[in-house]
Design an enzyme around this catalytic site. Structure first.
Site, PDB file in Angstrom:
ATOM      1  N   LYS A   1      48.234  33.584  47.303  1.00 36.29           N
ATOM      2  CA  LYS A   1      49.632  33.162  47.183  1.00 36.29           C
ATOM      3  C   LYS A   1      50.569  34.137  47.874  1.00 36.29           C
ATOM      4  O   LYS A   1      51.501  33.736  48.591  1.00 36.29           O
ATOM      5  CB  LYS A   1      49.991  33.028  45.703  1.00 36.29           C
ATOM      6  CG  LYS A   1      51.450  32.712  45.424  1.00 36.29           C
ATOM      7  CD  LYS A   1      51.688  32.472  43.944  1.00 36.29           C
ATOM      8  CE  LYS A   1      51.575  33.732  43.112  1.00 36.29           C
ATOM      9  NZ  LYS A   1      52.730  34.651  43.290  1.00 36.29           N
TER      10      LYS A   1
ATOM     11  N   ALA B   1      32.227  43.662  51.101  1.00 35.33           N
ATOM     12  CA  ALA B   1      32.086  42.329  51.681  1.00 35.33           C
ATOM     13  C   ALA B   1      31.673  41.346  50.589  1.00 35.33           C
ATOM     14  O   ALA B   1      31.022  41.702  49.620  1.00 35.33           O
ATOM     15  CB  ALA B   1      31.052  42.355  52.796  1.00 35.33           C
TER      16      ALA B   1
ATOM     17  N   CYS C   1      46.954  36.087  43.047  1.00 39.52           N
ATOM     18  CA  CYS C   1      47.833  37.018  43.780  1.00 39.52           C
ATOM     19  C   CYS C   1      47.616  37.001  45.291  1.00 39.52           C
ATOM     20  O   CYS C   1      48.513  36.601  46.039  1.00 39.52           O
ATOM     21  CB  CYS C   1      47.629  38.440  43.242  1.00 39.52           C
ATOM     22  SG  CYS C   1      48.212  38.656  41.548  1.00 39.52           S
TER      23      CYS C   1
ATOM     24  N   GLY D   1      40.140  35.590  45.972  1.00 41.35           N
ATOM     25  CA  GLY D   1      40.754  34.449  45.304  1.00 41.35           C
ATOM     26  C   GLY D   1      41.755  34.946  44.291  1.00 41.35           C
ATOM     27  O   GLY D   1      42.328  36.021  44.423  1.00 41.35           O
TER      28      GLY D   1
END
Length: 477
Positions: A274, A263, A271, A268
């Site tokens: 997007k 967790a 890869c 971010g």
């Protein structure tokens, strides 16, 4: 073998350097002249552990060259990798203009048989599109007799461990087209990747659309595990459970395993965000909406704001006069990549509420300043309250709380007694669950992680509830 890699970005540069290390003769082409000049001088434009040494060693050995000349790259190549960017468009789809531009150049310049390998992350159908573009350019030139097969060979490189991932892959996924051209491409890539298959067959052969979909499916699965654990962590907070104990309990099940069950503040990088959006776009275009992946994306957006919610719960919406320390800016350790980094969301939200933010990252400081300046271009005054410091201790002086956003090793074992003495309030909001809540309890430090907390942290939250209600009533009056 003569190999050309088009694109000297993250994937292209790692691919070029690692193939050269394996003894191939590699030319790396990039249109950015400043980048090529830097690389020719032995510099590396990105931070990736070990990459600068790898590039320099293979340049000196004559196995790796950099150029802006596509003509030189095509002339050199027996195998040509396309490793250019596929940034997201407004609708979430992958922008293929750079991939198709390379294909057009290949078709216009090619004078010999060639295997073209899509290394860029691309949606299903891109291999066929690249093949059509090349074939059309060859037809216009009257060169239909040249054999040019387009193959899909997606990358599975983790930033911060990319060289290790390339050199010791758990699998090599290759999709080849049907017919004689595909058979020739398979033979060529079998030879290229032979060093990885000597003791254990790691190559997974399939058709091109399956290989393209495999890349997106892998990233969507990993993103799903992260968002699932983040939702479980929020529930753990509500019911008084410890998400780390839950992680160890379910990870011991061999069907589940321990990977990607941590967790945190959300995923971010270049890869997962997007690729999940591109997968959703592809699915919607084919009438097969990805409901699970859509939920994963929604959870991740909310998770990036979770620490901001903790801060406002503790200190109120108006953070004027508050000094908040931040450890870690890059989206993960061992990289300076700020793409989709949770720190961007957190810092902008804190500054917008009036806080002064003092932040430290061992590598990403200059890149963080650049992207945060772009993020807040419409509110340049906010940046006056952002201070990027050279040391972790420098941000702690008189801080009301420390927010841990990236799990760099230098943050794993701080001097907690020193930390406690420097801060105005000994409070840690641990977005990466690095620390032992009980240890910090014994040291008198309030601790609130993601699905983990100690009694001092819980007490801080409990004390603020009536205070927040009273403040709200005053404002309403």
């Amino acid at each position: 073998m003569n190999v050309t890699v088009v694109g000297a970005g993250y994937v292209g540069l790692v691919t070029a350097a690692c193939l050269a290390e394996l003894g191939q003769r590699v030319v790396c082409v990039d249109h950015d002249q400043a980048r090529v000049v830097l690389l020719q001088a032995g510099g590396v434009p990105i931070y990736e552990p070990g990459l600068d040494e790898l590039v320099q060693r293979n340049q000196q050995a004559g196995r790796l060259r950099f150029t802006t000349s596509m003509a030189l790259g095509v002339e050199h190549a027996e195998v040509l990798f396309i490793a250019v960017g596929t940034p997201p468009q407004e609708d979430g789809s992958a922008d293929l203009q750079h991939v198709l531009a390379v294909a057009r150049q290949v078709g216009r310049l090619l004078t010999h048989d060639l295997v073209v390998v899509n290394k860029s992350t691309v949606p299903v159908g891109t291999g066929e599109a690249v093949q059509r573009v090349i074939d059309e350019a060859l037809r216009v030139r009257g060169c239909q007799g040249l054999a040019c097969a387009v193959v899909s060979n997606p990358e599975f490189l983790k930033e911060g461990a990319a060289i290790e991932d390339f050199m010791r892959p758990d699998r090599i996924v290759i999709g080849v087209p049907p017919g004689p051209a595909g058979a020739r491409a398979r033979e060529c890539l079998s030879q290229l990747y032979a060093p990885f298959n000597r003791h254990h067959e790691r190559t997974v052969w399939m058709d091109v659309p399956s290989a393209e979909l495999t890349k997106y499916a892998a990233n969507a699965m990993l993103a799903t595990r992260i968002s699932f654990m983040n939702e479980m962590a929020l529930l753990a907070d509500r019911v008084g459970a410890d998400i780390d104990a839950v992680r160890r309990g379910i990870g011991a099940d061999q069907r589940i395993g321990h990977s990607f069950l941590y967790a945190g503040t959300g995923y971010g990088g270049s890869c997962f965000p997007k690729d999940t959006r591109a997968l959703m776009h592809t699915a919607a275009a084919h009438g097969s909406p990805m409901r699970v992946v859509s939920a994963v994306e929604a959870v991740n957006r909310m998770q990036k704001r979770h620490l901001v919610g903790m801060v406002t719960q503790l200190m109120g919406e108006d953070l004027s006069g508050r000094r908040l320390a931040v450890w870690g800016l890059s989206f993960k350790p061992n990289t300076n990549d700020m793409r989709e980094a949770p720190s961007r969301v957190v810092i902008q939200a804190l500054l917008a509420r009036g806080a002064t933010v003092l932040a430290h990252d061992p590598v990403a400081g200059s890149e963080a300043r650049r992207v945060l300046t772009e993020d807040m271009a419409a509110q340049p005054g906010l940046l006056q309250r952002l201070h990027l410091e050279e040391s972790p201790e420098a941000v702690l002086l008189d801080a009301d709380a420390l927010l841990v956003l990236t799990e760099w090793k230098c943050f794993h074992s701080p001097d907690f007694a020193r930390l406690r003495d420097l801060m105005r309030e000994p409070l840690i909001l641990d977005g990466r669950n690095l620390y032992d809540p009980a240890l910090l309890q014994a040291l008198g430090i309030a601790y609130l992680g993601i699905g983990r907390r100690n009694a001092l942290g819980v007490a801080r939250l409990a004390l603020t509830a009536p205070m927040q209600a009273a403040a709200k009533a005053l404002r309403a009056a």
